[in-house]
Write a protein that holds these residues in place. Structure first.
Motif, PDB file in Angstrom:
ATOM      1  N   ILE A 250       4.528 -20.918  -5.611  1.00  0.00           N
ATOM      2  CA  ILE A 250       3.975 -19.626  -6.030  1.00  0.00           C
ATOM      3  C   ILE A 250       3.439 -18.864  -4.827  1.00  0.00           C
ATOM      4  CG2 ILE A 250       2.098 -18.532  -7.326  1.00  0.00           C
ATOM      5  CD1 ILE A 250       2.464 -20.699  -9.452  1.00  0.00           C
ATOM      6  N   LEU A 251       2.761 -19.577  -3.924  1.00  0.00           N
ATOM      7  CA  LEU A 251       2.207 -18.947  -2.726  1.00  0.00           C
ATOM      8  C   LEU A 251       3.306 -18.349  -1.860  1.00  0.00           C
ATOM      9  CD1 LEU A 251      -0.207 -18.374  -0.877  1.00  0.00           C
ATOM     10  CD2 LEU A 251       0.082 -20.661   0.086  1.00  0.00           C
ATOM     11  N   ALA A 252       4.376 -19.118  -1.638  1.00  0.00           N
ATOM     12  CA  ALA A 252       5.484 -18.639  -0.801  1.00  0.00           C
ATOM     13  C   ALA A 252       6.188 -17.447  -1.446  1.00  0.00           C
ATOM     14  CB  ALA A 252       6.475 -19.779  -0.561  1.00  0.00           C
ATOM     15  N   THR A 253       6.413 -17.534  -2.753  1.00  0.00           N
ATOM     16  CA  THR A 253       7.083 -16.441  -3.464  1.00  0.00           C
ATOM     17  C   THR A 253       6.254 -15.159  -3.437  1.00  0.00           C
ATOM     18  OG1 THR A 253       8.111 -18.057  -4.954  1.00  0.00           O
ATOM     19  CG2 THR A 253       8.126 -15.749  -5.655  1.00  0.00           C
ATOM     20  N   ALA A 254       4.944 -15.301  -3.697  1.00  0.00           N
ATOM     21  CA  ALA A 254       4.058 -14.131  -3.695  1.00  0.00           C
ATOM     22  C   ALA A 254       3.963 -13.517  -2.297  1.00  0.00           C
ATOM     23  CB  ALA A 254       2.669 -14.522  -4.192  1.00  0.00           C
ATOM     24  N   ALA A 255       3.911 -14.371  -1.267  1.00  0.00           N
ATOM     25  CA  ALA A 255       3.814 -13.880   0.113  1.00  0.00           C
ATOM     26  C   ALA A 255       5.066 -13.094   0.509  1.00  0.00           C
ATOM     27  CB  ALA A 255       3.604 -15.043   1.074  1.00  0.00           C
ATOM     28  N   ILE A 256       6.250 -13.595   0.108  1.00  0.00           N
ATOM     29  CA  ILE A 256       7.514 -12.889   0.404  1.00  0.00           C
ATOM     30  C   ILE A 256       7.556 -11.553  -0.340  1.00  0.00           C
ATOM     31  CG2 ILE A 256      10.016 -12.958   0.091  1.00  0.00           C
ATOM     32  CD1 ILE A 256       9.834 -16.019   0.485  1.00  0.00           C
ATOM     33  N   ALA A 257       7.130 -11.567  -1.598  1.00  0.00           N
ATOM     34  CA  ALA A 257       7.121 -10.328  -2.391  1.00  0.00           C
ATOM     35  C   ALA A 257       6.161  -9.305  -1.791  1.00  0.00           C
ATOM     36  CB  ALA A 257       6.738 -10.639  -3.839  1.00  0.00           C
ATOM     37  N   VAL A 258       5.001  -9.771  -1.338  1.00  0.00           N
ATOM     38  CA  VAL A 258       4.037  -8.874  -0.697  1.00  0.00           C
ATOM     39  C   VAL A 258       4.632  -8.245   0.557  1.00  0.00           C
ATOM     40  CG1 VAL A 258       1.897  -8.839   0.654  1.00  0.00           C
ATOM     41  CG2 VAL A 258       1.920  -9.896  -1.601  1.00  0.00           C
ATOM     42  N   ALA A 259       5.338  -9.043   1.339  1.00  0.00           N
ATOM     43  CA  ALA A 259       5.967  -8.525   2.551  1.00  0.00           C
ATOM     44  C   ALA A 259       6.968  -7.419   2.229  1.00  0.00           C
ATOM     45  CB  ALA A 259       6.659  -9.659   3.306  1.00  0.00           C
ATOM     46  N   LEU A 260       7.786  -7.625   1.196  1.00  0.00           N
ATOM     47  CA  LEU A 260       8.800  -6.638   0.823  1.00  0.00           C
ATOM     48  C   LEU A 260       8.164  -5.352   0.283  1.00  0.00           C
ATOM     49  CD1 LEU A 260      11.383  -9.011  -0.919  1.00  0.00           C
ATOM     50  CD2 LEU A 260      11.565  -7.982   1.355  1.00  0.00           C
ATOM     51  N   VAL A 261       7.157  -5.509  -0.569  1.00  0.00           N
ATOM     52  CA  VAL A 261       6.501  -4.336  -1.148  1.00  0.00           C
ATOM     53  C   VAL A 261       5.684  -3.595  -0.087  1.00  0.00           C
ATOM     54  CG1 VAL A 261       4.873  -3.529  -2.908  1.00  0.00           C
ATOM     55  CG2 VAL A 261       6.441  -5.398  -3.435  1.00  0.00           C
ATOM     56  N   SER A 262       5.051  -4.351   0.824  1.00  0.00           N
ATOM     57  CA  SER A 262       4.254  -3.731   1.886  1.00  0.00           C
ATOM     58  C   SER A 262       5.113  -2.859   2.778  1.00  0.00           C
ATOM     59  CB  SER A 262       3.561  -4.814   2.727  1.00  0.00           C
ATOM     60  OG  SER A 262       2.664  -5.562   1.953  1.00  0.00           O
ATOM     61  N   ASP A 263       6.331  -3.296   3.049  1.00  0.00           N
ATOM     62  CA  ASP A 263       7.256  -2.509   3.865  1.00  0.00           C
ATOM     63  C   ASP A 263       7.490  -1.144   3.224  1.00  0.00           C
ATOM     64  OD1 ASP A 263       9.070  -1.766   5.797  1.00  0.00           O
ATOM     65  OD2 ASP A 263      10.744  -2.833   4.875  1.00  0.00           O
ATOM     66  N   GLN A 264       7.652  -1.123   1.913  1.00  0.00           N
ATOM     67  CA  GLN A 264       7.868   0.140   1.209  1.00  0.00           C
ATOM     68  C   GLN A 264       6.584   0.965   1.106  1.00  0.00           C
ATOM     69  OE1 GLN A 264      10.978   0.875   0.640  1.00  0.00           O
ATOM     70  NE2 GLN A 264      11.518  -1.178   1.378  1.00  0.00           N
ATOM     71  N   LEU A 265       5.451   0.271   0.976  1.00  0.00           N
ATOM     72  CA  LEU A 265       4.166   0.970   0.888  1.00  0.00           C
ATOM     73  C   LEU A 265       3.903   1.787   2.146  1.00  0.00           C
ATOM     74  CD1 LEU A 265       1.383   1.373  -0.587  1.00  0.00           C
ATOM     75  CD2 LEU A 265       0.578  -0.613   0.717  1.00  0.00           C
ATOM     76  N   VAL A 266       4.180   1.200   3.302  1.00  0.00           N
ATOM     77  CA  VAL A 266       3.951   1.884   4.579  1.00  0.00           C
ATOM     78  C   VAL A 266       4.750   3.180   4.660  1.00  0.00           C
ATOM     79  CG1 VAL A 266       4.318   1.715   7.081  1.00  0.00           C
ATOM     80  CG2 VAL A 266       3.306  -0.210   5.834  1.00  0.00           C
ATOM     81  N   ASP A 267       5.951   3.177   4.103  1.00  0.00           N
ATOM     82  CA  ASP A 267       6.807   4.372   4.157  1.00  0.00           C
ATOM     83  C   ASP A 267       6.253   5.540   3.347  1.00  0.00           C
ATOM     84  OD1 ASP A 267       8.602   3.056   5.779  1.00  0.00           O
ATOM     85  OD2 ASP A 267       9.885   2.392   4.131  1.00  0.00           O
ATOM     86  N   THR A 268       5.286   5.283   2.468  1.00  0.00           N
ATOM     87  CA  THR A 268       4.718   6.360   1.644  1.00  0.00           C
ATOM     88  C   THR A 268       3.466   6.981   2.260  1.00  0.00           C
ATOM     89  OG1 THR A 268       3.274   4.871   0.343  1.00  0.00           O
ATOM     90  CG2 THR A 268       5.541   5.159  -0.427  1.00  0.00           C
ATOM     91  N   PHE A 269       2.961   6.425   3.352  1.00  0.00           N
ATOM     92  CA  PHE A 269       1.684   6.872   3.909  1.00  0.00           C
ATOM     93  C   PHE A 269       1.669   8.363   4.253  1.00  0.00           C
ATOM     94  CE2 PHE A 269       0.222   2.445   5.544  1.00  0.00           C
ATOM     95  CZ  PHE A 269      -0.177   2.127   4.257  1.00  0.00           C
ATOM     96  N   GLU A 270       2.711   8.840   4.923  1.00  0.00           N
ATOM     97  CA  GLU A 270       2.748  10.239   5.341  1.00  0.00           C
ATOM     98  C   GLU A 270       2.701  11.188   4.160  1.00  0.00           C
ATOM     99  OE1 GLU A 270       5.480  11.928   8.235  1.00  0.00           O
ATOM    100  OE2 GLU A 270       5.471  10.018   9.294  1.00  0.00           O
ATOM    101  N   ASP A 271       3.545  10.937   3.162  1.00  0.00           N
ATOM    102  CA  ASP A 271       3.594  11.808   1.988  1.00  0.00           C
ATOM    103  C   ASP A 271       2.288  11.780   1.201  1.00  0.00           C
ATOM    104  OD1 ASP A 271       6.189  12.523   2.582  1.00  0.00           O
ATOM    105  OD2 ASP A 271       7.071  10.926   1.352  1.00  0.00           O
ATOM    106  N   VAL A 272       1.690  10.598   1.092  1.00  0.00           N
ATOM    107  CA  VAL A 272       0.423  10.471   0.366  1.00  0.00           C
ATOM    108  C   VAL A 272      -0.687  11.210   1.105  1.00  0.00           C
ATOM    109  CG1 VAL A 272      -1.378   8.838  -0.311  1.00  0.00           C
ATOM    110  CG2 VAL A 272       1.006   8.321  -0.800  1.00  0.00           C
ATOM    111  N   ALA A 273      -0.720  11.094   2.429  1.00  0.00           N
ATOM    112  CA  ALA A 273      -1.735  11.783   3.228  1.00  0.00           C
ATOM    113  C   ALA A 273      -1.639  13.295   3.039  1.00  0.00           C
ATOM    114  CB  ALA A 273      -1.572  11.411   4.706  1.00  0.00           C
ATOM    115  N   GLU A 274      -0.415  13.812   2.997  1.00  0.00           N
ATOM    116  CA  GLU A 274      -0.219  15.249   2.808  1.00  0.00           C
ATOM    117  C   GLU A 274      -0.566  15.681   1.381  1.00  0.00           C
ATOM    118  OE1 GLU A 274       3.723  16.317   3.888  1.00  0.00           O
ATOM    119  OE2 GLU A 274       3.512  15.682   5.988  1.00  0.00           O
ATOM    120  N   SER A 275      -0.209  14.880   0.406  1.00  0.00           N
ATOM    121  CA  SER A 275      -0.441  15.236  -1.003  1.00  0.00           C
ATOM    122  C   SER A 275      -1.918  15.262  -1.362  1.00  0.00           C
ATOM    123  CB  SER A 275       0.291  14.252  -1.918  1.00  0.00           C
ATOM    124  OG  SER A 275       1.682  14.296  -1.706  1.00  0.00           O
ATOM    125  N   PHE A 276      -2.679  14.260  -0.914  1.00  0.00           N
ATOM    126  CA  PHE A 276      -4.087  14.140  -1.283  1.00  0.00           C
ATOM    127  C   PHE A 276      -5.035  14.676  -0.216  1.00  0.00           C
ATOM    128  CE2 PHE A 276      -2.002  10.847  -3.850  1.00  0.00           C
ATOM    129  CZ  PHE A 276      -2.538  11.117  -5.101  1.00  0.00           C
TER     130      PHE A 276
END
Length: 351
Positions: free
Chosen positions: A209-235
Motif C-alpha cells: 500500500i505504501l509503495a502504491t500510494a507513493a507512486i500515485a502521489v508522484a504521478l499526481v504531483s507531476d500534474q499538480l505542478v503544471d497547474t501552478f501558473e494558471d491557479v496563481a493567475e486565476s486566484f
C-alpha cells in the motif's frame, strides 16, 4: 474518516487521470489533484503507522516522518524540474512553519482539551531543538547574509557545501539516537506502560500500500505542478503563498492527522516527535537534497531564502523552543502556536 479517504482515492485517481488526458480546466484540476493527494497521504500515513507498530517506536517514528515528507519532496522535485525555484523554497519554508506551528499546535490544542496537562520526553525534545537551532538559525541564516557579498556562483558552491554538511550531520544524529545512545534517554512509560498495539495491516500489505500510494502521489504531483501558473493567475495568489501555505498543508496533511490522533491517545511524545522530527528532516535532509539535485537542472537553487520567509522560520523556531522546552503542554500553548501560524499565513497572502 477512513471511508471518506477511500472514496476520495477511489474517485480522485481516475478523475486525475481523465482530467490530465482530456485537458480539463487547470483551476478545477488543481482542486482535484490536491484532494487526491490528501487521500493518498492518508494511506501513506496509515501504512507507515502499521510499520511503526511492527518495527518499534524508534524505527517507526523515523518511517512516519520520512514517508510523511514524501509528498513535499515529490512535489518539490517536480517544481524544481519545472524551474519554480521560488515555490520550492516557499514549500520548504511552509513545511518548517506548518510543522512547528500548525501540526504541533493543533495536536497540543486538541490533546489539551481532553487532558489538562500532557508531558513528553524532555531529553529528546531538547536534543531536537538544538538541531533545529543549527539547521534554521545557523545553516539558513549564514548563506543569506553572505549572498549579498559574494558572486552568484560562489553562493551556489557555498549552498552545496552547507547542504552536504547538513546531510552528514542529519545521519550522524540518526546514528546517535538509534545506535550509540539508543535507550539512554528513554521515557519511563516506554518501558513501564507500553501497550501491546496491533497494526492495522500486516508488514507486506503495508509495504504494498505504501509503495502504491507513493507512486500515485508522484504521478499526481507531476500534474499538480503544471497547474501552478494558471491557479496563481486565476486566484491572484503569489508563488510564495502557493508554496508556503497550499503545498505545505497538502504535504503535512498525513502528519497533522497522525499527530492529533496520538495526542488524543495521550501519546504526546509521539506528536512532538512527528512535529519537530519532521521539521528537522525537512531542514537537514530534504532541503539540502533539493539544493544538490537542482544542479542537475537548468537553474540550480541556492540555499538562500527570501527575507520574509527566513524571518517567519526564525520566529517559528524561537516560539516552538519557548513552548516545548519545559517538557509539558496544554491546550492554550497549542492555541498560541496555531494563532501564530494564522498570522503568518495572512501576511503571506498579501505578498
Amino acid at each position: 474518516m477512513n471511508k471518506v479517504f477511500f472514496i476520495i482515492v477511489l474517485l480522485g485517481v481516475p478523475l486525475s487521470a481523465a482530467g490530465t488526458f482530456l485537458g480539463w480546466d487547470s483551476t478545477w484540476m488543481f482542486g482535484v489533484y490536491s484532494v487526491t493527494i490528501l487521500g493518498l497521504a492518508s494511506y501513506i500515513g496509515r501504512s507507515t503507522d502499521s510499520l511503526s507498530v511492527i518495527a518499534g517506536p524508534r524505527i517507526g517514528g523515523l518511517l512516519s516522518v520520512t514517508f510523511g515528507n514524501a509528498v513535499e519532496l515529490t512535489i518539490s522535485i517536480f517544481a524544481l524540474a519545472a524551474g519554480y525555484l521560488h515555490i520550492v523554497l516557499a514549500a520548504m519554508t511552509g513545511a518548517v512553519i506548518s510543522n512547528l506551528l500548525l501540526v504541533a499546535g493543533s495536536s497540543f490544542f486538541i490533546g489539551g482539551i481532553k487532558y489538562k496537562r500532557q508531558q513528553f520526553n524532555i531529553y529528546d525534545a531538547r536534543h531536537n531543538l538544538g538541531l533545529l537551532m543549527f539547521s534554521v538559525v545557523v545553516s539558513f541564516v549564514f548563506p543569506f547574509i553572505f549572498a549579498e557579498k559574494i558572486s552568484d556562483d560562489e553562493v551556489l558552491w557555498l549552498s552545496a557545501g552547507i547542504a552536504i554538511i547538513m546531510i552528514l550531520l542529519y545521519f550522524a544524529a540518526l546514528f546517535f539516537r538509534l545506535v550509540t545512545h539508543r535507550g539512554v534517554y528513554a521515557e519511563k512509560e516506554e518501558n513501564g506502560d507500553k501497550e501491546h498495539e496491533t497494526p492495522e495491516w500486516g508488514k507486506w500489505k503495508s509495504i504494498i500500500i505504501l509503495a502504491t500510494a507513493a507512486i500515485a502521489v508522484a504521478l499526481v504531483s507531476d500534474q499538480l505542478v503544471d497547474t501552478f501558473e494558471d491557479v496563481a493567475e486565476s486566484f491572484g495568489w503569489s508563488e510564495v503563498f502557493i508554496g508556503i501555505i497550499i503545498v505545505a498543508i497538502i504535504g503535512n496533511f498525513a502528519e497533522n492527522i497522525a499527530a492529533i490522533y496520538m495526542a488524543l491517545q495521550n501519546k504526546i511524545n509521539v506528536s512532538v516527535e512527528i512535529a519537530v522530527g519532521s521539521t528537522l528532516q525537512i531542514a537537514m535532509f530534504v532541503t539540502p537534497i533539493l539544493v544538490l539535485l537542482s544542479f542537475m537542472f537548468a537553474n540550480p537553487m541556492p540555499l538562500v531564502f527570501p527575507t520574509e520567509a527566513l524571518i517567519s522560520m526564525l520566529l517559528s523556531v524561537f516560539l516552538a523552543i519557548m513552548i516545548i522546552n519545559d517538557g509539558d503542554t496544554n491546550w492554550f500553548e497549542g492555541l498560541t502556536l496555531m494563532c501564530a501560524y494564522i498570522i503568518i499565513a495572512i501576511g503571506f497572502y498579501f505578498i
